[in-house]
Write an enzyme that holds these catalytic residues in place. Structure first.
Site, mmCIF file in Angstrom:
data_model
loop_
_atom_site.group_PDB
_atom_site.id
_atom_site.type_symbol
_atom_site.label_atom_id
_atom_site.label_comp_id
_atom_site.label_asym_id
_atom_site.label_seq_id
_atom_site.Cartn_x
_atom_site.Cartn_y
_atom_site.Cartn_z
ATOM 1 N N ASN A 1 0.582 -1.240 0.001
ATOM 2 C CA ASN A 1 0.143 0.024 0.036
ATOM 3 C C ASN A 1 0.991 1.222 0.171
ATOM 4 O O ASN A 1 0.410 2.218 -0.412
ATOM 5 C CB ASN A 1 -0.756 -0.119 1.193
ATOM 6 C CG ASN A 1 -1.427 1.365 1.587
ATOM 7 O OD1 ASN A 1 -2.430 1.700 0.788
ATOM 8 N ND2 ASN A 1 -0.979 2.145 2.420
ATOM 9 N N SER B 1 -4.065 2.719 -8.550
ATOM 10 C CA SER B 1 -4.765 3.818 -8.655
ATOM 11 C C SER B 1 -5.597 3.776 -10.040
ATOM 12 O O SER B 1 -5.015 3.375 -11.016
ATOM 13 C CB SER B 1 -3.751 5.139 -8.429
ATOM 14 O OG SER B 1 -4.551 6.363 -8.825
ATOM 15 N N TYR C 1 3.068 9.919 -11.232
ATOM 16 C CA TYR C 1 2.514 9.106 -10.473
ATOM 17 C C TYR C 1 1.634 8.108 -11.203
ATOM 18 O O TYR C 1 1.430 6.839 -10.955
ATOM 19 C CB TYR C 1 1.375 10.102 -9.553
ATOM 20 C CG TYR C 1 0.458 9.070 -8.780
ATOM 21 C CD1 TYR C 1 1.139 8.758 -7.721
ATOM 22 C CD2 TYR C 1 -0.893 8.801 -9.077
ATOM 23 C CE1 TYR C 1 0.433 8.158 -6.811
ATOM 24 C CE2 TYR C 1 -1.597 8.156 -8.058
ATOM 25 C CZ TYR C 1 -1.099 7.686 -6.951
ATOM 26 O OH TYR C 1 -1.997 7.003 -6.026
ATOM 27 N N ALA D 1 2.663 7.122 -14.166
ATOM 28 C CA ALA D 1 3.630 6.129 -14.795
ATOM 29 C C ALA D 1 4.076 4.962 -13.731
ATOM 30 O O ALA D 1 4.060 3.830 -13.886
ATOM 31 C CB ALA D 1 4.700 6.727 -15.180
ATOM 32 N N ILE E 1 -10.162 9.063 -3.001
ATOM 33 C CA ILE E 1 -10.426 8.541 -1.840
ATOM 34 C C ILE E 1 -9.987 9.909 -0.714
ATOM 35 O O ILE E 1 -9.297 10.618 -0.776
ATOM 36 C CB ILE E 1 -9.749 7.409 -1.282
ATOM 37 C CG1 ILE E 1 -9.990 6.380 -2.274
ATOM 38 C CG2 ILE E 1 -10.292 6.914 -0.027
ATOM 39 C CD1 ILE E 1 -11.326 5.945 -2.772
#
Length: 254
Positions: free
Chosen positions: A97, A149, A162, A164, A195
Site C-alpha cells: 500500500n 490507482s 504518479y 507512470a 478517496i
C-alpha cells in the site's frame, strides 16, 4: 430464501499479513479490516511514529504490530518479512500500500519528484514481493494485493510521474500473477479512485466539483471501501481471481 443461510468462511482467521504504509488513510483501514477478521497484521511506516502508535492504541483487542521500514530499502524490506515470519511463523497475505505523490506539470517536475515516486510506488512493491514470495512458494499458498490507482489507466493533469508508477504496478501485478500462479499464489491489484484521505486532500481542495462531476456516484470514496476490496481479495472468497486490477472508483469517467 431462508434468512438462516450461513455466510461462507473467508478463511482469514489465524493467518498473517504485512501491510506497507499502514499508519494512516487507506493503509490504516486495511490494517484494521484484516485484523478485525482474526489476522495477525504487521504494518510498516516511515517516520510518523505517533500515527503508528495510534493504530495500535486504538485497537487494543486486535493483533497489530508496527515496524519502521522504508520500502525503498530492499534490505529493510527483507528484514521486515524475515522478522515477521520468525515471530508468527508465516506470511499469508502481503498488501503493498505504501505510496507517495509529487504532482506537478511535466516541465516543472524535479528529478527528485521522479525518483521518490518511482522508488516508493514501484520499487517498494518489488522489494516486498521479492522478500515475501519465497516464503509463499514454500507453502504453495499466498495472496499479494498491490494498491494501484485509477491514474494508472486514466490520465490526469500533473500526474505523469504518479500515473507512470501506478501503470507499472498494474503491469507488475499481471506478470507476477503468471509467474507464481502454479505455486497457488494469487496476485491482484486494487485501483482506488479519489478517496477521502490526507494524501488526496490537496487535490480535492483544488479541483472541487470538477472531480465529483466525473464520478458516477457523485462522491469521494472512503478508506473503508478500499479496505473491503482488499479483504475480499485476501479471502477464500476470491480463490479463482488472479492477475486482475479491481477498480474501486465510484465509476470514474475521465
Amino acid at each position: 430464501m431462508s434468512d438462516s443461510i450461513s455466510q461462507p468462511d473467508p478463511g482469514l482467521a489465524g493467518k498473517n499479513a504485512i501491510v506497507t504504509g499502514g499508519s494512516r488513510g487507506i493503509g490504516r483501514a486495511i490494517v484494521e479490516r484484516l485484523a478485525a477478521s482474526g489476522m495477525d497484521v504487521t504494518f510498516t511506516y516511515v517516520s510518523n511514529e505517533a500515527a503508528a502508535k495510534g493504530v495500535v492504541d486504538e485497537n487494543p483487542d486486535l493483533a497489530i504490530t508496527p515496524m519502521r521500514v522504508d520500502v525503498r530499502d530492499s534490505a529493510a524490506a527483507r528484514a521486515c518479512v524475515e522478522a515477521m515470519v520468525e515471530r508468527v511463523g508465516s506470511i499469508d497475505v502481503l498488501v503493498n500500500n505504501a505510496g507517495v505523490i509529487r504532482d506537478n506539470l511535466l516541465p516543472m517536475l524535479e528529478d527528485d519528484d521522479l525518483t521518490t515516486v518511482f522508488e516508493t510506488n514501484i520499487e517498494g512493491v518489488f522489494n516486498f514481493c521479492r522478500a515475501a514470495v519465497p516464503y509463499m512458494m514454500s507453502k504453495r499458498s499466498g495472496r499479494i494485493i498491490n494498491i494501484s490507482s485509477v491514474s494508472g489507466e486514466k490520465g490526469g493533469r500533473g500526474q505523469t510521474n504518479y500515473a507512470a508508477s501506478k501503470g507499472a504496478v498494474n503491469a507488475f501485478t499481471k506478470s507476477l500473477a503468471v509467474e507464481v500462479g502454479r505455486r497457488k499464489i494469487l496476485v491482484n491489484a486494487v485501483a482506488p479512485g479519489v478517496i477521502e484521505t490526507e494524501m488526496s486532500e490537496q487535490v480535492r481542495d483544488l479541483a472541487g466539483d470538477e472531480i465529483t462531476s466525473n464520478i458516477v456516484l457523485k462522491r469521494y470514496g472512503l478508506p473503508s471501501e478500499i479496505a473491503n476490496a482488499v479483504w475480499f481479495l485476501s479471502s477464500d472468497l476470491a480463490s479463482y481471481i488472479t492477475g486482475q486490477v479491481l477498480s474501486v472508483d465510484g465509476g470514474f469517467k475521465f
